[in-house]
Design an enzyme around this catalytic site. Structure first.
Site, PDB file in Angstrom:
ATOM      1  N   CYS A 142     -71.696 -44.493   3.403  1.00 34.95           N
ATOM      2  CA  CYS A 142     -70.666 -43.912   3.873  1.00 34.95           C
ATOM      3  C   CYS A 142     -69.548 -45.011   4.185  1.00 34.95           C
ATOM      4  CB  CYS A 142     -70.810 -42.808   4.836  1.00 34.95           C
ATOM      5  SG  CYS A 142     -69.731 -41.653   4.990  1.00 34.95           S
ATOM      6  N   LYS A 163     -61.074 -32.659   5.205  1.00 33.96           N
ATOM      7  CA  LYS A 163     -62.925 -33.366   5.136  1.00 33.96           C
ATOM      8  C   LYS A 163     -63.694 -32.870   4.024  1.00 33.96           C
ATOM      9  CE  LYS A 163     -66.067 -34.538   8.592  1.00 33.96           C
ATOM     10  NZ  LYS A 163     -67.128 -33.958   9.873  1.00 33.96           N
ATOM     11  N   SER A 192     -69.796 -36.683   4.882  1.00 29.30           N
ATOM     12  CA  SER A 192     -69.691 -35.718   5.664  1.00 29.30           C
ATOM     13  C   SER A 192     -68.056 -36.741   5.478  1.00 29.30           C
ATOM     14  CB  SER A 192     -70.045 -35.574   7.158  1.00 29.30           C
ATOM     15  OG  SER A 192     -69.440 -35.538   8.504  1.00 29.30           O
ATOM     16  N   HIS A 235     -74.810 -39.465   2.622  1.00 29.91           N
ATOM     17  CA  HIS A 235     -75.422 -39.150   4.102  1.00 29.91           C
ATOM     18  C   HIS A 235     -76.868 -39.202   3.920  1.00 29.91           C
ATOM     19  CE1 HIS A 235     -72.777 -41.233   6.640  1.00 29.91           C
ATOM     20  NE2 HIS A 235     -72.104 -40.714   7.010  1.00 29.91           N
ATOM     21  N   GLU A 237     -79.379 -40.610   4.786  1.00 29.49           N
ATOM     22  CA  GLU A 237     -80.065 -40.256   5.878  1.00 29.49           C
ATOM     23  C   GLU A 237     -80.174 -39.448   6.895  1.00 29.49           C
ATOM     24  OE1 GLU A 237     -76.431 -41.734   6.940  1.00 29.49           O
ATOM     25  OE2 GLU A 237     -77.872 -42.228   5.101  1.00 29.49           O
ATOM     26  N   ARG A 249     -70.172 -29.857  17.169  1.00 29.00           N
ATOM     27  CA  ARG A 249     -69.502 -30.811  18.127  1.00 29.00           C
ATOM     28  C   ARG A 249     -67.660 -30.287  18.213  1.00 29.00           C
ATOM     29  NH1 ARG A 249     -69.558 -36.072  15.828  1.00 29.00           N
ATOM     30  NH2 ARG A 249     -68.296 -35.113  14.455  1.00 29.00           N
TER      31      ARG A 249
END
Length: 305
Positions: A142, A163, A192, A235, A237, A249
């Site tokens: 990233c 985003k 992200s 990502h 992972e 969040r």
């Protein structure tokens, strides 16, 4: 896989509950094996979560890995207890004379800041230079991928209008590469991020090879130096619930928060995520360890250059 990680690291108990075998330092010392040394520069805010995510994927190989966590001297984490950092992390200054078979540099929440204005940019440059002579293969993830491409190859990042957030379909462009062994023609990758890399910038650079991309997400994987460097803009992972946690969040705290795409069942945030990327995530990390670290690194680690 027998994974050598520091005693009492929180990830040990978390992964044992998932039936993933890890080996603490005390037991590992009883085995007469030269483990592969992997160093992880963890720049993510929630370090314990990222530790667990990466160890979960690195565990999917029969090779023994000795994991070391690196921290920056020029930055103090605000979201991880200082006791945890002192117990499980070593500074770059402490590690700069050592050599490692593999390295992972994670993303960081500084995408909207020009590289030169990131408070730890000078230290990052030192680490990226050091990796080229002290590590056999480095995986940049990233923001780190953006940073590595910019620093080593002059590839700029470009801000996105909104985003890029969700799970996106990717195409493998160089199927014969060992990094894609066992892959399907298409796979999914979580993204992200607020910035992107130009495809033209990558394909016009003779030192870089674009090896995977998505119609919606753009450049997703770039290889350099015959596999000594991998740059992954997403990502793989991420755990199944990571995007959900990010979404909830930020919901109500920002005016640009959109539901992650292609993530929830029936695109309904009241339902659980549909996990579509984990099999290829395990393949990617296993292939990297096997073909670009284990198969290429010298037995005498000091011969890495």
């Amino acid at each position: 896989m027998p994974l050598r990680i520091p005693d009492k690291l929180p990830a040990i108990e978390l992964l044992k509950r998932e039936n993933i075998f890890v080996m603490d330092e005390a037991r590992a010392h009883s085995q007469d094996i030269r483990p592969l040394r992997i160093v992880i520069l963890n720049l993510m805010p929630l370090k314990i979560t990222t530790e667990t995510d990466l160890i979960r994927l690195l565990s999917n190989t029969p090779l023994q890995l000795d994991i070391t966590f690196m921290k920056l001297k020029s930055h103090t984490s605000k979201n991880t207890p200082i006791e945890h950092m002192m117990m499980f992390y070593r500074s770059f200054d402490d590690l700069r004379r050592e050599k490692f078979d593999g390295m992972i540099i994670t993303g960081a929440p500084v995408e909207s800041i020009p590289f030169e204005e990131v408070t730890y940019w000078d230290e990052m440059k030192d680490i990226m230079d050091w990796a080229r002579t002290h590590v056999m293969s480095t995986m940049y993830i990233c923001w780190a991928a953006q940073a590595g491409l910019y620093y080593h190859y002059g590839i700029p990042k470009h801000p996105l209008e909104k985003k890029l957030f969700g799970i996106f379909r990717q195409q493998t462009l160089h199927r014969p590469l060992p990094i894609f062994r066992g892959f399907d023609d298409e796979f999914f990758m979580p993204h992200s991020r607020h910035a992107t890399i130009s495809r033209d910038d990558v394909v016009n650079n003779k030192n870089l090879t674009l090896i995977a991309e998505g119609e919606e997400s753009g450049v997703s994987m770039v290889m350099a130096r015959e596999g000594r460097e991998f740059f992954i803009t997403g990502h793989l992972e991420y755990a199944p619930d990571t995007l959900d946690k990010e979404y909830r969040r930020d919901l109500g705290k920002r005016d640009d928060v959109e539901m992650p795409q292609n993530y929830y069942r029936d695109n309904d945030a009241r339902k659980s995520p549909m996990v579509t990327w984990r099999a290829h995530a395990n393949l990617l990390f296993s292939n990297w360890i096997n073909y670009y670290v284990y198969q290429t690194t010298p037995y005498n680690i000091e011969e890495i250059e």
